[in-house]
Structure formats: C-alpha cells, structure tokens
Design an enzyme around this catalytic site. Structure first.
Site, PDB file in Angstrom:
ATOM      1  N   GLU A   1      31.276  -5.884  18.468  1.00 51.40           N
ATOM      2  CA  GLU A   1      30.454  -4.732  18.832  1.00 51.40           C
ATOM      3  C   GLU A   1      31.298  -3.466  18.731  1.00 51.40           C
ATOM      4  OE1 GLU A   1      27.216  -3.801  19.723  1.00 51.40           O
ATOM      5  OE2 GLU A   1      28.196  -1.852  19.856  1.00 51.40           O
TER       6      GLU A   1
ATOM      7  N   HIS B   1       5.823 -17.861  48.488  1.00 44.55           N
ATOM      8  CA  HIS B   1       7.092 -18.568  48.707  1.00 44.55           C
ATOM      9  C   HIS B   1       6.882 -20.045  48.393  1.00 44.55           C
ATOM     10  CE1 HIS B   1      10.865 -19.778  50.476  1.00 44.55           C
ATOM     11  NE2 HIS B   1      10.197 -20.749  51.118  1.00 44.55           N
TER      12      HIS B   1
ATOM     13  N   ARG C   1      17.703  -1.602  13.034  1.00 44.15           N
ATOM     14  CA  ARG C   1      16.688  -1.651  11.992  1.00 44.15           C
ATOM     15  C   ARG C   1      16.297  -0.237  11.581  1.00 44.15           C
ATOM     16  NH1 ARG C   1      14.453  -6.593  11.351  1.00 44.15           N
ATOM     17  NH2 ARG C   1      12.485  -5.751  10.590  1.00 44.15           N
TER      18      ARG C   1
ATOM     19  N   GLY D   1       0.813  -1.218   0.000  1.00 47.52           N
ATOM     20  CA  GLY D   1       0.000   0.000   0.000  1.00 47.52           C
ATOM     21  C   GLY D   1       0.843   1.262   0.000  1.00 47.52           C
TER      22      GLY D   1
ATOM     23  N   GLY E   1      23.685  -6.217  20.070  1.00 47.39           N
ATOM     24  CA  GLY E   1      22.396  -5.701  20.529  1.00 47.39           C
ATOM     25  C   GLY E   1      21.465  -6.862  20.800  1.00 47.39           C
TER      26      GLY E   1
END
Ligand code: NAD
Length: 475
Positions: free
Chosen positions: A212, A452, A280, A124, A191
């Site tokens: 990293e 508990h 991302r 779309g 990450g």
C-alpha cells in the site's frame, strides 16, 4: 442502419445504477430501453454490470466459500468439531460462484422483460440531440432517440503502466477466476478490493502480501476501527506493508518480480500472481460523440449537478461514471432518483447516509462522519463505544473481535456517525443509516429495545455509552 426507435428513456448501461433507473422508469409508465455491452463468462450477454458479473456478487460468493474453509480449520475445533485434512476444490468453488452470477444476471433480464423494457446488447454512444447509436455484438448498428438519456456506463479497473494485466498480473476479474490457490499472491493497494480478494486467497492458503502506497491503513475509516482491523488481519497472516510504492514489475519464469520502495529503501517481492487493485476509473471512453455538450472532468468523470443532471436537456448520469463513492447501492439510489425526477416526482439521494462496508473478517462498516472528519470540520461531538467481546452472542459465536462506536453531536445528541468492525456489521450498520435518516439521537438509539442475545446489543450499549450509562461495561 435500421430506422430510429424512439423512447421516453434510453439508459446506457445495465449495471446497478442503470438497471435501477430502467426498472423504476418502466414502473412509472415511461417507454424505456436499456443498452448494455456486458458479456458473461460463457460468452453470452449478461446484464448487471460489474456488480453482478465481476464485483459484489461473485466476490461475496468466494468470500463465503473461503470463510467456510477458514472456519473449518480455525473455528470448528473450538466447538469440538474435528476436521482433518480439509481440502478445497477451487474448480467447484469457482463453479458455484459462476452459477450464482448466472442466476442474478439472468434475474435482471427477467425483470426487464416483466417490466417491458427493451433490452439492447451492444455498446451505446450518445450523439447530439439525445440520439444514441448502438454497435451490437454482431457488428450491426441501431439508432435510438430518447426524450431522456441516462448515462450509467460504470467504471473500469485502473491499470498501472508498469503492471500490464495478463495471465500473472490481474485485476479483480482475474482474481475471481484463479484455477488453483496461488502459493504467493501479491496485491497492490490495500483498499476494498485488495483486502477482500486478498482475504479470499489467504483463507484458502496463499501467502498474501499487500503493498500500500499510503503510510496510513484505511484512511477513510475511523482510525480506531482501522487499527483494530489491521490487528485482526495481521493475526490472520495478511502481510500488509504500508508506505510501499511499487515502481516496476517483471514477469519471469519464477514469478512476478515486484519492485517497490518503502522507508527502508528499494525492495523486491516475488509472487506467483499479482492483483492490482489501485482504484477504478469512470468508463466514459467512447460514451460521448463530439458536440453532445456533456462534460467530462480531467479523470473522465461525467460532470453532473446534485440531481445527476448533466446540464444538457434530458441527459442525466448516474453511478460509477459520476462523482461520489463507487458503490453499487449509491448507484441504485441515483438510478431511482433520476427515473423519478424524469417522471416529475421528487427523486432525491441523501449522500450523507450512504453506508460503507468492507466484507473482510471481521467486517468493517460505517455511515456518516469519522472523528477525524468532525475534528477537521470543528464540529463538537461525543462518542460511545462497546466491544463485541462483551456481547454474549458474539462470544458464543466465537467471534469476539471488534467494537461499535456511536458518534453524536456534543450539544444536540444527533447521531453523526456509526462505525463498526466485527462479525455481521454489514447488516448492523443500517441501524445507523436509519437513525441518521430520521435525524435520530444517541438517546433515541439507547431507548430502543434491542433483542437479547443479538449482535445489535453492541449498538445499544455503545449508544448508552455516549452518556456514560452503558450497562455492560464500566463507563
Ligand atoms: P480503493 O480506492 O478502495 O483502494 C486503492 C488503494 O490502492 C488505495 O489505498 C491507494 O492508496 C492504493 N494505491 C494506489 N496506487 C498505488 C500504488 N501505485 N502502489 C500501492 N498502492 C497504491 O480501490 P479498489 O480497492 O481498487 O476498489 C475500487 C472501487 O471499487 C472503490 O471505489 C471501492 O469503493 C469499490 N468497491 C467497493 C466494494 C465494497 O463496497 N465492499 C468492494 C469492491 C470494490
């Protein structure tokens, strides 16, 4: 092109944010359509977005399979359960994952049907005047008009220019579908995805090296939590190299050659598969035709106000394609809030109480602010911590690693954050979410009866430790 169809609400994207928006809008009596371009592994349309198809759900399926395999070798012997020559059949494991994905993507289709939502499979694009044109998978086009349009296009993996995705260099999608355990797996980015999928293949026997770029491990987490987690990952054999900046990759016969530089200079790592998990980006490409008035920032993120409104009459945006953490549950809340706002209800998202979870072993979870953030903001606070090693249930389970930390305002005692690392903390973190939603104090948490023996007692004792009255440790 067929005649234009009109709706009260047209949602572009059937992922977590979009399907929540569509279902809530339909529940509120609004005539709703949802457009989704997603395809399943079997080549048929599949709703649910990244989360259901190639993210949260399938990764948890593999995390669970690999955890069973790991425990079989590392935890079972302690219980006196002998296992010799344990084997993993990767095909069966991946097949199980695919079945779970199919069940859940199919579940959204059923929910749409039950809620009388018009589902359109295709891509779309928003045009001026709230018109949405859809290119369907068979190439035909459809035109819809919505009194309201909700953009919920999600996000895509970031590809590094020097590490193009292919057979050997993959993103999260590829790393869910290896046909065998890679002998050597390289990961770029420590990450959430790097740690979760790195853990999956490590537990199944791969040698995993995570590169990293940042000098600090998990800077978004509480510093003590990150330290304990790093220690546990190291014990499991995950090789996490910090301050390692990758500059080049080359696929050769003997594997992927990864060139990176760290404090010691230029280094080379050779691996069989390379997972790139460096973040991302909003999936806004092709989402907007010229002249809609909807703005994208420099990174392609759809600009919205605090109510997810784009500033264009009747156009909203939610989930990964807008600002804020790229978390499915953040998208859920935004989708619901926007549907309610459209229906004239007081939809609202409390961004201060969104929980974070990293599904490693031990799990990492938090809600609210860290000590580092509070210090930077000059907010006075007090803390109380409690280790799982002193919790009977955790020790009985053979899972004593980790701890809980409650952070409360120094003067008002109001809970400002809950930080956890340990077994099952993905569930426990919601005690913090609830307390913070109700503006509760550390004293409130300390005075709530906790069963508990349960893992939740660690939160109880940590809350008591805020005022130096924890029972099961010396304060
Ligand atoms: P991330 O932002 O969590 O981590 C990316 C890491 O890559 C960072 O630590 C960054 O410093 C590092 N990095 C970036 N460029 C690099 C380079 N060139 N060399 C080495 N390191 C580099 O991103 P992700 O793990 O790809 O996840 C993407 C998104 O998906 C995140 O927003 C995450 O919240 C979401 N997600 C969430 C979950 C969960 O909630 N459990 C699971 C998976 C994904």
């Amino acid at each position: 092109m067929s005649e234009q169809q009109t709706f009260d609400v047209v949602v572009i994207g059937g992922g977590p944010a979009g399907y929540h928006a569509a279902i809530r809008a339909a529940q509120l009596g609004l005539k709703t359509a949802c457009i989704d371009a997603g395809m399943g592994k079997d080549g048929t349309p599949a709703l649910g977005g990244t989360c259901l198809r190639v993210g949260c759900v399938p990764s948890k399926a593999l995390l669970d399979s690999s955890r069973q395999f790991w425990n079989l070798q590392h935890l079972f012997p302690e219980h006196g359960i002998a296992t010799k020559d344990a084997k993993i059949d990767v095909g069966t494991m991946v097949g199980r994952k695919d079945k779970i994905v199919k069940q859940f993507t199919g579940g959204i289709a059923l929910l749409f049907k039950a809620n009388k939502i018009t589902t359109i499979h295709g891509f779309g694009t928003l045009f001026p005047g709230n018109v949405v044109k859809v290119k369907q998978h068979d190439g035909s086009e459809l035109e819809l008009k919505g009194t309201n349009v909700i953009l919920a296009a999600g996000s895509d993996s970031i590809e590094l220019p020097f590490a193009k995705f292919g057979e050997h260099i993959v993103d999260n999608v590829g790393a869910l579908d290896f046909t065998a355990v890679p002998k050597r797996l390289g990961v770029i980015g420590a990450g959430v995805i790097g740690l979760e999928l790195g853990s999956v293949w490590k537990r199944l026997g791969a040698e995993v090296v995570i590169l990293e770029a940042m000098p600090e491990f998990l800077p978004a987490a509480d510093a003590e939590v990150a330290k304990v987690a790093a220690k546990e990952f190291k014990k499991q054999g995950l090789d996490i190299r910090l301050g390692a900046k990758v500059s080049k990759t080359e696929v050769r016969k003997d594997g992927v050659h990864v060139t990176y530089s760290d404090a010691k200079g230029e280094q080379t790592l050779v691996v069989d598969k390379l997972l790139v998990s460096v973040g991302r980006k909003a999936a806004s490409k092709g989402l907007l035709a010229d002249g809609t008035g909807v703005k994208l920032d420099a990174r392609g993120v759809v600009e919205v106000d605090e109510h997810c409104h784009t500033g264009v009459d009747g156009v909203w945006a939610v989930g990964d394609c807008v600002r804020g953490p790229m978390l499915a549950h953040k998208g859920f809340e935004e989708g619901i809030a926007v549907a309610e706002l459209i229906a004239g209800l007081p939809g609202h998202v409390n961004y201060d109480t969104i929980p974070w979870v990293i599904y490693t072993e031990p799990e990492i979870a938090w809600v609210g602010r860290t000590e580092q953030q509070l210090k930077a903001e000059g907010i006075p606070f007090k803390t109380g911590s409690f280790p799982f090693a002193a919790i009977g249930r955790a020790v009985a389970m053979g899972e004593p690693a980790g701890f809980v930390k409650v952070i409360a305002h120094a003067e008002t005692d109001r809970v400002l954050g809950l930080h956890l690392v340990g077994v099952g903390v993905s569930e426990l973190v919601h005690e913090g979410v609830l307390t913070m939603e109700f503006n509760g104090s550390a004293d409130d948490l300390a005075r709530i009866c906790h069963a508990h023996p349960t893992l939740s007692e660690a939160i109880h004792d940590a809350a008591m430790a805020v005022d130096k009255r924890a029972i099961h440790k010396v304060n």
